[in-house]
Design an enzyme around this catalytic site. Sequence first.
Site, PDB file in Angstrom:
ATOM      1  N   THR A  32       0.841  -1.198   0.000  1.00 36.13           N
ATOM      2  CA  THR A  32       0.000   0.000   0.000  1.00 36.13           C
ATOM      3  C   THR A  32       0.877   1.248   0.000  1.00 36.13           C
ATOM      4  O   THR A  32       1.938   1.258   0.627  1.00 36.13           O
ATOM      5  CB  THR A  32      -0.878  -0.019   1.269  1.00 36.13           C
ATOM      6  N   ALA A  90       7.429   1.992   2.676  1.00 35.23           N
ATOM      7  CA  ALA A  90       7.797   2.155   4.090  1.00 35.23           C
ATOM      8  C   ALA A  90       7.707   3.627   4.458  1.00 35.23           C
ATOM      9  O   ALA A  90       7.755   4.504   3.588  1.00 35.23           O
ATOM     10  CB  ALA A  90       9.215   1.655   4.317  1.00 35.23           C
ATOM     11  N   GLU A 110      -0.405  -5.520   5.933  1.00 34.58           N
ATOM     12  CA  GLU A 110       0.925  -5.558   5.314  1.00 34.58           C
ATOM     13  C   GLU A 110       1.840  -6.535   6.055  1.00 34.58           C
ATOM     14  O   GLU A 110       2.639  -7.242   5.442  1.00 34.58           O
ATOM     15  CB  GLU A 110       1.548  -4.159   5.318  1.00 34.58           C
ATOM     16  N   LYS A 128      13.621   8.261   3.135  1.00 34.83           N
ATOM     17  CA  LYS A 128      13.101   7.335   4.156  1.00 34.83           C
ATOM     18  C   LYS A 128      14.218   6.609   4.920  1.00 34.83           C
ATOM     19  O   LYS A 128      13.964   5.953   5.914  1.00 34.83           O
ATOM     20  CB  LYS A 128      12.221   6.261   3.481  1.00 34.83           C
TER      21      LYS A 128
HETATM   22  C1  A5P Z   1       0.773   1.927   4.627  1.00 30.24           C
HETATM   23  O1  A5P Z   1       0.152   1.858   5.832  1.00 30.24           O
HETATM   24  C2  A5P Z   1       2.237   2.206   4.834  1.00 30.24           C
HETATM   25  O2  A5P Z   1       2.860   1.181   5.512  1.00 30.24           O
HETATM   26  C3  A5P Z   1       2.871   2.450   3.494  1.00 30.24           C
HETATM   27  O3  A5P Z   1       3.484   1.289   3.011  1.00 30.24           O
HETATM   28  C4  A5P Z   1       3.835   3.578   3.576  1.00 30.24           C
HETATM   29  O4  A5P Z   1       3.222   4.658   4.240  1.00 30.24           O
HETATM   30  C5  A5P Z   1       4.269   3.938   2.184  1.00 30.24           C
HETATM   31  O5  A5P Z   1       4.653   5.254   2.022  1.00 30.24           O
HETATM   32  P1  A5P Z   1       4.709   5.932   0.597  1.00 30.24           P
HETATM   33  O6  A5P Z   1       3.306   6.378   0.261  1.00 30.24           O
HETATM   34  O7  A5P Z   1       5.635   7.101   0.780  1.00 30.24           O
HETATM   35  O8  A5P Z   1       5.218   4.914  -0.353  1.00 30.24           O
END
Ligand code: A5P
Length: 231
Positions: A32, A90, A110, A128
Site C-alpha cells: 500500500t 515504508a 501488510e 526514508k
Molecule cells: C501503509 O500503511 C504504509 O505502511 C505504506 O506502506 C507507507 O506509508 C508507504 O509510504 P509511501 O506512500 O511514501 O510509499
Amino acid sequence: MKDVSANTDSKKLAGEAAASLVKSGMVVGLGTGSTVAWTIKKLGLRIEEEGLDFCGIPTSFQAQNLAIQCKIRLTTLDQHPDLDLAIDGADQVDSDLFVVKGGGAAHTREKVVSCSAKKFVVVADESKFVEKLDHDVPVEVLPFAVKLVEKRLKDLGGVPALRLGKMKDGPVITDNGNFVMDVDFGVIDNPKELARRICPIPGVVEHGIFDNLDELYLARSKGVDIIKRKR
Ligand code: A5P
C-alpha cells in the site's frame, strides 16, 4: 493526507525497479502507498506487454482497487497462504533494515502478507533511509481498548496520538474497522525490544515495526541501490 508530489521521481524509480522481481507463476503480496503503486502499475504494463501471468494478494482496499485497474489477477491468503514475494513501501527504514510502516494505516494486513512471503522487499526513496528510526510508530488498536492501550504506551515512554480523519470527523478507521495511534518514542535505539514490549498490550491489534525485510530497493540520485539484510 501525505504529500504525494514530494520525491515522486525517486518513488517511481524504486517502485518500478522492484517490478522486475515478479515472474510468471508467482503469488505476490501487493503493498500500500504511493511508492509501491508504481510497482503495481509497472506490473500492469508487464501483463499487457509481456503476458506476465501471476496472482496478487492486496494489503488494502487501495492496493486492491489499483490492482484491479491494472488487470492483475487477485487471490486470497486462504487460497494461497504461501507467497513467493511481497513488495511494499515504508515510512522509514534504518541501516539494519528495521522498518516503520503504517502511514496509510495498512500495516496490519501488510505485516500478515509480508510474513507469509518467502521474500519481503521494500521500495523507498532516499528520504526514508536513516541511521536510527525516529518516526512515530503507528499502532492499530481495537476501539474498545483505546484508553488502556494509551496508558500502556505511555508507560513504555511513548506519546500516543489518536490518528484523526482528514475528510472525516473523528478517528481514522482502518480497513479492519479499528483505530490507529501514532506513538512518538523519540529515537528508537532497539526496535526489536520496543516491538516486543508493544505486542502483548491487550487491545493492540498490530504495531508498525517490521523486522522481516529481506531487501531494500532504495532510489538514490544515481539510481536504485539494492540493500540486502545482513542480520
Ligand atoms: C501503509 O500503511 C504504509 O505502511 C505504506 O506502506 C507507507 O506509508 C508507504 O509510504 P509511501 O506512500 O511514501 O510509499
